[in-house]
Structure formats: C-alpha cells, structure tokens
Design a protein around this motif. Structure first.
Motif, PDB file in Angstrom:
ATOM      1  N   UNK A  99      25.693  73.088  33.072  1.00 39.97           N
ATOM      2  CA  UNK A  99      24.370  72.508  33.131  1.00 39.97           C
ATOM      3  C   UNK A  99      23.542  73.355  32.336  1.00 39.97           C
ATOM      4  N   UNK A 100      22.616  72.628  31.320  1.00 37.98           N
ATOM      5  CA  UNK A 100      21.400  73.377  30.542  1.00 37.98           C
ATOM      6  C   UNK A 100      22.272  73.413  29.064  1.00 37.98           C
ATOM      7  N   UNK A 101      23.599  73.263  29.131  1.00 39.16           N
ATOM      8  CA  UNK A 101      24.055  73.534  27.683  1.00 39.16           C
ATOM      9  C   UNK A 101      23.816  72.264  26.946  1.00 39.16           C
ATOM     10  N   UNK A 102      23.853  72.226  25.604  1.00 39.45           N
ATOM     11  CA  UNK A 102      23.532  70.858  24.937  1.00 39.45           C
ATOM     12  C   UNK A 102      24.851  70.274  24.571  1.00 39.45           C
ATOM     13  N   UNK A 103      24.940  68.923  24.453  1.00 37.24           N
ATOM     14  CA  UNK A 103      25.702  68.122  24.015  1.00 37.24           C
ATOM     15  C   UNK A 103      25.696  67.830  22.317  1.00 37.24           C
ATOM     16  N   UNK A 104      26.697  67.226  21.937  1.00 39.88           N
ATOM     17  CA  UNK A 104      26.519  67.255  20.298  1.00 39.88           C
ATOM     18  C   UNK A 104      25.403  66.762  19.515  1.00 39.88           C
ATOM     19  N   UNK A 105      24.490  66.111  20.449  1.00 38.13           N
ATOM     20  CA  UNK A 105      23.294  65.507  19.959  1.00 38.13           C
ATOM     21  C   UNK A 105      21.871  66.311  20.299  1.00 38.13           C
ATOM     22  N   UNK A 106      22.447  67.502  21.042  1.00 38.90           N
ATOM     23  CA  UNK A 106      21.083  68.446  21.321  1.00 38.90           C
ATOM     24  C   UNK A 106      20.576  68.188  22.813  1.00 38.90           C
ATOM     25  N   UNK A 107      21.199  67.251  23.459  1.00 43.02           N
ATOM     26  CA  UNK A 107      20.509  67.004  24.681  1.00 43.02           C
ATOM     27  C   UNK A 107      21.082  67.811  25.870  1.00 43.02           C
ATOM     28  N   UNK A 108      20.291  68.219  26.721  1.00 47.43           N
ATOM     29  CA  UNK A 108      20.872  69.279  27.777  1.00 47.43           C
ATOM     30  C   UNK A 108      21.731  68.603  28.782  1.00 47.43           C
ATOM     31  N   UNK A 109      22.861  69.238  29.110  1.00 50.55           N
ATOM     32  CA  UNK A 109      23.724  68.521  30.066  1.00 50.55           C
ATOM     33  C   UNK A 109      23.035  68.660  31.486  1.00 50.55           C
ATOM     34  N   UNK A 110      22.954  67.581  32.328  1.00 49.07           N
ATOM     35  CA  UNK A 110      22.333  67.674  33.656  1.00 49.07           C
ATOM     36  C   UNK A 110      23.349  67.978  34.730  1.00 49.07           C
ATOM     37  N   UNK A 111      24.474  67.575  34.687  1.00 47.77           N
ATOM     38  CA  UNK A 111      25.585  67.503  35.892  1.00 47.77           C
ATOM     39  C   UNK A 111      26.740  68.050  35.546  1.00 47.77           C
ATOM     40  N   UNK A 112      27.038  68.563  34.424  1.00 49.14           N
ATOM     41  CA  UNK A 112      28.454  68.850  34.052  1.00 49.14           C
ATOM     42  C   UNK A 112      28.965  70.309  34.621  1.00 49.14           C
ATOM     43  N   UNK A 113      30.024  70.201  35.457  1.00 54.66           N
ATOM     44  CA  UNK A 113      30.585  71.297  35.777  1.00 54.66           C
ATOM     45  C   UNK A 113      31.990  71.378  35.550  1.00 54.66           C
ATOM     46  N   UNK A 114      32.654  72.415  35.003  1.00 55.45           N
ATOM     47  CA  UNK A 114      34.210  72.042  34.593  1.00 55.45           C
ATOM     48  C   UNK A 114      35.102  72.855  35.884  1.00 55.45           C
ATOM     49  N   UNK A 115      35.931  72.176  36.384  1.00 52.78           N
ATOM     50  CA  UNK A 115      36.845  72.688  37.386  1.00 52.78           C
ATOM     51  C   UNK A 115      37.996  73.280  36.387  1.00 52.78           C
ATOM     52  N   UNK A 116      37.709  74.665  36.286  1.00 56.62           N
ATOM     53  CA  UNK A 116      38.542  75.104  35.446  1.00 56.62           C
ATOM     54  C   UNK A 116      40.096  75.465  36.225  1.00 56.62           C
ATOM     55  N   UNK A 117      40.090  75.848  37.518  1.00 60.44           N
ATOM     56  CA  UNK A 117      41.055  76.080  38.351  1.00 60.44           C
ATOM     57  C   UNK A 117      42.116  75.093  38.214  1.00 60.44           C
ATOM     58  N   UNK A 118      41.556  73.976  38.531  1.00 62.20           N
ATOM     59  CA  UNK A 118      42.575  72.786  38.786  1.00 62.20           C
ATOM     60  C   UNK A 118      43.344  72.326  37.293  1.00 62.20           C
TER      61      UNK A 118
END
Length: 241
Positions: A166-185
């Motif tokens: 959340x807060x990081x930008x997508x490839x078009x510079x828009x901030x991500x609002x919901x994305x969290x990555x389930x690293x463990x699974x």
C-alpha cells in the motif's frame, strides 16, 4: 531490481517415529546449501511424526476424530468431505491424513505449529551458525472451483509472512490502495510443487534468494485474519457455532 529465487528439493531417507528431526535435516541437506538468508521448507507431516501426533484407526472413526481436532467444524461438503478450520486454515478434515503413515495411523497436525517452527529454526541456527534463517511448515489443500492441491503455510519462523504494498506506485505512478502480498503461502506453493505429493521422498526444500524480510519476530497478526473480519465470512457464517 529483479531477484532470482532457487528452490532445491531434498530427497531423504524415510523419516521414522523416534528419529531426531534436527539431526535428520542436517544429515539430509548438503552443507553447501546452508547460507545466510536461506529458508527451509519442511512438510508438516514429518514434524507431526517427530512430535508423535498419531491416532490409531482402531481407537476412533475418522468423522469423530475430525470433529475432535477441528477448531471449527463447518459441516459436510461435496463428496462426503468434512470442511473445517484448523490453526487458521480452512481445509478438509482438520489436516488429518493417512497417506505416508508408516503404520497406517492417522497423522494429526502439530499441537502448536508456530512453536514447532521456531524450535526447529533455533536449533538449526545454533548448529549451523546462520543468523538469517527461515523455516516454513507446509501442507497442501484444495480450493473452490479448481481441481488439484496447492501448497499452503501451516506455520513459519524467521521472516515476515506478508509484504505490504500500500502506497507504492504502479507502473503508471498511481499509488496502490489495497495490495498486500501473501509471501508465506506463495513460497509454500512453490516449495510443495517441487517437493511433490507421493513417493518422491522430498519432505524438505531449500529456498535461496527469496525476497523476504528476515526477522526474529514475524508479524503474524498482520497476516492472519480473524473470522469475523474475513471477507469470505458470509459464505460460512451460518455454519459456525
């Protein structure tokens, strides 16, 4: 920067009841594979065997055993399968398994899988002299609307299971609002794919180059979802008692 992860499945001897699990791991893994920032994936089944988590078929029928072991029994679904919640996972039969059971007993999940993972990690760190070491206890389960099983994390130690984007930008510079990555699974699914499900005799895998944050205190509370906050709760709420 793109990173490359390598997964090395470890073929072993059969792990028997009464064997020392840490000695078994050290004996089975090539010493050259042990490096800083390594993750050991280990099938939860041999952890259960090491902890004597058995139930004889003669003592109890499986349906009764499932109800006993389940944290929540959700009822019978398709093909006579019992759907349950156990250790924060929704899966059939509370994780009870009969496959690869040497004496034909039911094999149950570890009583405290996170404590089991940390115990293994602490022992290996001491023996190997590695600071950043992760341990991942894996199992496999099915999912709705798909055939086949995929790997899933039962517990872990040594790294954060979730990456907050959340807060990081997508490839078009828009901030991500919901994305969290389930690293463990994600790691568990990759490891189990390489370890196999039948007679491969690969209950261990070494993961190197994984893009994870190593820590002595994984943030489980940020990863696990309470049932009353689960977005899928409406699908099973009426089954909970």
């Amino acid at each position: 920067m793109t990173k490359t992860m390598m997964i090395t499945p470890i073929q072993t001897d059969v792990f028997h009841q009464g064997d020392d699990l840490v000695e078994f791991i050290i004996r089975s893994v090539d010493p050259l594979l042990w490096k800083e920032k390594t993750i050991l994936a280990i099938t939860s089944k041999i952890v259960s065997i090491a902890e004597n988590r058995f139930e004889s078929l003669a003592n109890i029928d499986k349906k009764s055993l499932i109800r006993r072991e389940a944290d929540h029994y959700l009822g019978e679904i398709g093909h006579g399968v019992s759907l349950t919640i156990k250790h924060g996972l929704m899966l059939p039969a509370a994780g009870i398994d009969e496959s690869n059971s040497e004496h034909g007993d039911y094999i149950l999940y570890p009583l405290e899988p996170y404590a089991s993972a940390e115990k293994i990690r602490s022992a290996l760190r001491e023996r190997l002299g590695i600071k950043d070491l992760g341990v991942l206890l894996t199992d496999s389960r099915t999912g709705p609307l798909r055939l086949g099983v995929t790997g899933v994390t039962l517990s872990l130690a040594g790294f954060h299971p979730l990456r907050n984007m959340i807060g990081q930008e997508d490839i078009f510079g828009r901030p991500l609002k919901m994305t969290k990555i389930n690293v463990a699974d994600s790691l568990a699914a990759s490891a189990v794919l390489m370890m196999g499900e039948a007679n491969e005799r690969c209950p261990l895998a070494i993961l190197s180059g994984a893009n994870v944050e190593f820590t002595d205190h994984p943030c489980r509370k940020d990863w696990e979802v309470e049932m009353d906050e689960d977005m899928y709760l409406p699908l099973y709420k009426h089954l909970l008692k």
